[in-house]
Design a protein around this motif. Sequence first.
Motif, PDB file in Angstrom:
ATOM      1  N   ARG A 131      -9.551   2.847  10.651  1.00  0.00           N
ATOM      2  CA  ARG A 131      -9.753   4.289  10.467  1.00  0.00           C
ATOM      3  C   ARG A 131     -11.206   4.701  10.308  1.00  0.00           C
ATOM      4  NH1 ARG A 131      -5.408   6.765   6.381  1.00  0.00           N
ATOM      5  NH2 ARG A 131      -7.248   7.797   5.548  1.00  0.00           N
ATOM      6  N   HIS A 178      -6.982  -0.194   5.736  1.00  0.00           N
ATOM      7  CA  HIS A 178      -6.966   0.380   7.099  1.00  0.00           C
ATOM      8  C   HIS A 178      -8.329   0.403   7.803  1.00  0.00           C
ATOM      9  CE1 HIS A 178      -8.141   3.852   4.646  1.00  0.00           C
ATOM     10  NE2 HIS A 178      -6.932   3.927   4.119  1.00  0.00           N
ATOM     11  N   HIS A 181     -12.061   2.891   1.917  1.00  0.00           N
ATOM     12  CA  HIS A 181     -11.123   2.603   0.830  1.00  0.00           C
ATOM     13  C   HIS A 181     -10.962   1.096   0.642  1.00  0.00           C
ATOM     14  CE1 HIS A 181      -9.053   6.819   1.180  1.00  0.00           C
ATOM     15  NE2 HIS A 181     -10.215   6.850   0.567  1.00  0.00           N
ATOM     16  N   GLU A 186      -6.142   1.814  -5.015  1.00  0.00           N
ATOM     17  CA  GLU A 186      -6.959   2.037  -3.809  1.00  0.00           C
ATOM     18  C   GLU A 186      -8.207   2.800  -4.244  1.00  0.00           C
ATOM     19  OE1 GLU A 186      -5.211   4.414  -0.627  1.00  0.00           O
ATOM     20  OE2 GLU A 186      -6.660   3.634   0.824  1.00  0.00           O
ATOM     21  N   HIS A 200       0.868  -1.195   0.000  1.00  0.00           N
ATOM     22  CA  HIS A 200       0.000   0.000   0.000  1.00  0.00           C
ATOM     23  C   HIS A 200       0.896   1.234   0.000  1.00  0.00           C
ATOM     24  CE1 HIS A 200      -3.980   1.901   1.639  1.00  0.00           C
ATOM     25  NE2 HIS A 200      -3.269   2.815   0.999  1.00  0.00           N
ATOM     26  N   ASP A 235       1.096   2.547   3.527  1.00  0.00           N
ATOM     27  CA  ASP A 235       0.300   3.704   3.079  1.00  0.00           C
ATOM     28  C   ASP A 235       1.196   4.944   2.985  1.00  0.00           C
ATOM     29  OD1 ASP A 235      -1.931   5.007   2.172  1.00  0.00           O
ATOM     30  OD2 ASP A 235      -3.043   4.911   4.054  1.00  0.00           O
ATOM     31  N   HIS A 249      -4.640   6.216  -5.490  1.00  0.00           N
ATOM     32  CA  HIS A 249      -6.086   6.397  -5.361  1.00  0.00           C
ATOM     33  C   HIS A 249      -6.734   6.454  -6.742  1.00  0.00           C
ATOM     34  CE1 HIS A 249      -5.937   7.472  -1.079  1.00  0.00           C
ATOM     35  NE2 HIS A 249      -4.935   8.285  -1.333  1.00  0.00           N
TER      36      HIS A 249
END
Length: 284
Positions: free
Chosen positions: A199, A196, A79, A68, A11, A253, A43
């Motif tokens: 989050r 994740h 996501h 993502e 990621h 990330d 993204h």
Amino acid sequence: MSILTLNADLHSHSTISDGVLTPAALAERAKANGVDVWALTDHDEVSGIAAARAAAHELDMGFISGVEISITWAGKTIHIVGLNIDENNPDLIAGLAKTRSGRERRAQDMAADLASKVGITGSFEGSLKYVGNPDLISRSHFARYLVEIGAAPSVSDVFKLYLAEGKPGYVPHRWATLAEAVSWIRGAGGAAVVAHPGRYDLSPLAFDSFFREFKEYGGIAIETVTGSHTVDQYDEYTKIANQYGFLVSRGSDFHSPEDAEVDIGKLPLLPKFSKPVWENWLSA
Ligand code: AMP
Ligand code: MN
Ligand code: MN
Ligand code: MN
């Protein structure tokens, strides 16, 4: 090297979305930091993958193609990472283009709100200086510009003050659906992974229906060891993965050397009892 001790970082973001390093520079940093297998997961974009793969091969580092995808589920932004995708799949490409298409309008609305609500003018143009891909203006680019003009001391402070949900520069947006994201990823031969999970602001009940729905559509993994999780969450989500029968993924990330929670390739290893999503792709 066993499947659990492999330094997989699946990621990360380049200038093709909201990272600050080009795909090639990111590959070099990953290699220098000891990554064995790397995935670029910009993204809503796959246009950096060819350069990323070429750089990884040049450096003799394993590479997995990724993305993502931003989705809206029960009114929340979530996501979904796609791994091991065919980035040339036409339905995936068309779906991502559709998902990206509202970003410029949204950015203009964010700039208008920042001007009218907190007196910060010119943030659309200012943020554009940080944008590597005109198709992908993100809140991260606004955050870097707001740090530049001294509106807050750091990117994470900018989010807390201006850009997080409920703050003056936050503009709600309708992204793809969960069904769409998972079907684009699966249609392109990839594995769908919840990014994740720690989050998201979802109740335990909402999380349960989210995970069940994700699984029904064919989602197969969740991230456990990520730069967005606390050490306790590594174990918490490993247990959850095993309860639901999900495989797990690991990724920093990473976006930028200046404001990284964790540098690329520098995460702890997966906890015991993890079943990594890469077990079927690589021989140990
Ligand atoms: P967008 O897709 O335009 O809504 O932007 C989302 C991106 O903003 C995420 O991918 C992160 O890179 C970044 N982001 C979101 N929340 C935070 C935060 N609290 N601190 C730093 N970066 C954040
Ligand atoms: Mn980002
Ligand atoms: Mn994310
Ligand atoms: Mn990310």
